[in-house]
Design a protein around this motif. Structure first.
Motif, short mmCIF file in Angstrom:
data_model
loop_
_atom_site.label_atom_id
_atom_site.label_comp_id
_atom_site.label_asym_id
_atom_site.label_seq_id
_atom_site.Cartn_x
_atom_site.Cartn_y
_atom_site.Cartn_z
N ALA A 125 0.74 -1.16 0.08
CA ALA A 125 -0.02 0.24 -0.10
C ALA A 125 0.98 1.24 -0.05
O ALA A 125 0.52 2.20 -0.76
CB ALA A 125 -0.87 -0.08 1.32
N ALA A 127 3.87 1.55 -0.92
CA ALA A 127 4.74 1.50 -2.25
C ALA A 127 3.78 2.27 -3.28
O ALA A 127 4.09 3.05 -4.12
CB ALA A 127 5.21 0.33 -2.72
N ARG A 128 2.48 1.57 -3.42
CA ARG A 128 1.55 2.03 -4.52
C ARG A 128 1.25 3.85 -4.13
O ARG A 128 1.31 4.55 -5.25
CB ARG A 128 0.25 1.23 -4.39
N ARG A 131 4.15 6.10 -5.25
CA ARG A 131 4.78 5.89 -6.43
C ARG A 131 5.36 6.85 -7.04
O ARG A 131 6.39 7.00 -7.48
CB ARG A 131 3.64 5.07 -7.09
N ARG A 132 4.70 8.16 -7.24
CA ARG A 132 4.98 9.29 -7.80
C ARG A 132 6.00 10.07 -7.11
O ARG A 132 7.05 10.50 -7.58
CB ARG A 132 3.73 10.09 -7.69
N CYS A 134 8.11 9.04 -5.03
CA CYS A 134 9.57 8.29 -5.01
C CYS A 134 9.68 7.56 -6.37
O CYS A 134 9.12 6.43 -6.60
CB CYS A 134 9.58 7.40 -3.92
N VAL A 135 10.42 8.11 -7.45
CA VAL A 135 10.49 7.65 -8.71
C VAL A 135 11.03 6.30 -8.72
O VAL A 135 10.61 5.43 -9.46
CB VAL A 135 10.98 8.58 -9.73
N THR A 136 12.20 6.21 -7.73
CA THR A 136 12.86 5.01 -7.84
C THR A 136 13.05 4.55 -6.47
O THR A 136 12.64 5.46 -5.45
CB THR A 136 14.36 5.36 -8.17
N THR B 50 2.60 -1.80 -8.98
CA THR B 50 2.44 -1.68 -7.42
C THR B 50 4.00 -1.50 -6.92
O THR B 50 4.13 -0.41 -6.23
CB THR B 50 1.66 -2.49 -6.44
N PRO B 53 8.21 1.20 -7.89
CA PRO B 53 9.26 2.20 -7.23
C PRO B 53 10.32 1.54 -6.33
O PRO B 53 11.41 1.65 -6.31
CB PRO B 53 8.36 2.81 -6.50
N ALA B 56 12.73 -0.63 -8.44
CA ALA B 56 13.77 0.38 -9.23
C ALA B 56 14.71 0.79 -8.15
O ALA B 56 15.95 0.94 -8.28
CB ALA B 56 12.94 1.64 -9.61
N SER B 57 14.32 1.34 -6.91
CA SER B 57 15.14 1.71 -5.80
C SER B 57 16.24 0.51 -5.52
O SER B 57 17.30 0.99 -5.42
CB SER B 57 14.48 1.85 -4.45
N ARG B 110 18.01 6.44 -12.72
CA ARG B 110 16.46 6.74 -12.28
C ARG B 110 15.75 7.18 -13.37
O ARG B 110 14.44 6.90 -13.70
CB ARG B 110 16.47 8.06 -11.13
N HIS B 114 12.49 5.51 -14.87
CA HIS B 114 11.20 6.07 -14.79
C HIS B 114 10.69 5.97 -16.26
O HIS B 114 9.27 5.94 -16.29
CB HIS B 114 11.55 7.65 -14.47
#
Lengths: 136, 133
Positions: A125, A127-128, A131-132, A134-136, B50, B53, B56-57, B110, B114
């Motif tokens: 939840a 992470a969802r 999402r925005r 924290c791009v990575t 989901t 991110p 990717a981190s 990153r 993205h």
């Protein structure tokens, strides 16, 4: 001639644990990390430039290896300020700044990830929701 | 490093799959999806979206973690920096530049990740794009 690995050597290793303990005690449990993390996380609530510097700080600390930060804290301080500090204060400084970046990012999440995490929404939840931000 | 990464990635993907509501799988059954279709369209794809991110981190952390492979004398940026600074005694300068290079690599990674997110999960999917906002 080389030594075998025997009980005395093992006891040496155990003895070295006290320095590792010290590192952990210095850094992980140091109130400085949490106190320092408050400043980046609180920064976003103030001005745009504050938020920008917070993002820059977190981006730099998370975009570089902690090993490099350690080197910079130890050698960099000596070169820039002329003050040569001991290795342990340098370790504390580098790890505190590193921990502050991670804690600061988590505390500063600006979207529904906050309530999701607050009510124990779990990694999915959060992470969802994050999402925005924290791009990575 | 592969084993280490897989340990973290498995846990991340698992959390994503567990976050898929059971009712959606039941909805898939009632719409006549096959098991494979349910797995692919209802479980895996949204789950990956989901956890993207976090995953990717983890990729970026893996890249930064490569700085410790010098410990087993594998040649890479940190190892070369160590060698150079030990011959020139200009530790701060070399480590500063190496840190800058790592930072640039992390920023590039990153951006790339993205872009992959956009290409895989958002391009041509206006409804999902709206849902994810």
């Amino acid at each position: 001639m080389s030594r075998d690995f025997d009980w005395p050597e093992f006891l040496f290793l155990l003895g070295a644990l006290r320095w590792t303990d010290r590192a952990v005690a210095d850094c992980a449990s140091s109130a400085a990390a949490s106190a320092a993390s408050c400043s980046p996380s609180r920064a976003r609530r103030r001005t745009r430039s504050c938020a920008g510097s917070r993002a820059t700080y977190i981006g730099v600390m998370q975009g570089t290896p902690v090993l490099m930060q350690l080197f910079l804290a130890y050698y960099g301080l000596a070169v820039l300020t002329g003050i040569r500090i001991d290795p342990w204060p340098a370790v504390t400084l580098a790890f505190t700044m590193y921990a502050a970046a991670f804690l600061g990012r988590d505390l500063a999440r600006r979207d529904p990830g906050d309530p999701a995490a607050a009510v124990g929404g779990g990694a999915g939840a959060s992470a969802r929701a994050g999402r925005r931000s924290c791009v990575t | 490093m592969s084993l280490n990464f897989s340990g973290y990635a498995t846990e991340i993907v698992r959390s994503g799959i567990e976050a898929v509501p059971r009712s959606q799988i039941e909805a898939g059954h009632s719409l006549g999806f096959t098991r494979l279709q349910i797995f692919r369209h209802i479980i895996v794809f949204p789950a990956l979206r989901t956890v993207y991110p976090a995953l990717a981190s983890q990729f970026v952390l893996l890249m930064l973690g490569s700085s410790i492979v010098a410990a087993i004398s594998a040649e890479e940026l940190t190892a070369v920096t160590n060698t150079l600074q030990s011959t020139t005694f200009r530790a701060f300068e070399f480590y500063f530049v190496a840190t800058g290079i790592y930072l640039l690599m992390a920023l590039g990674a990153r951006l790339l990740l993205h872009a992959i997110y956009w290409a895989v999960f958002e391009r041509g999917r206006p409804i999902e794009r709206a849902w994810s906002r």
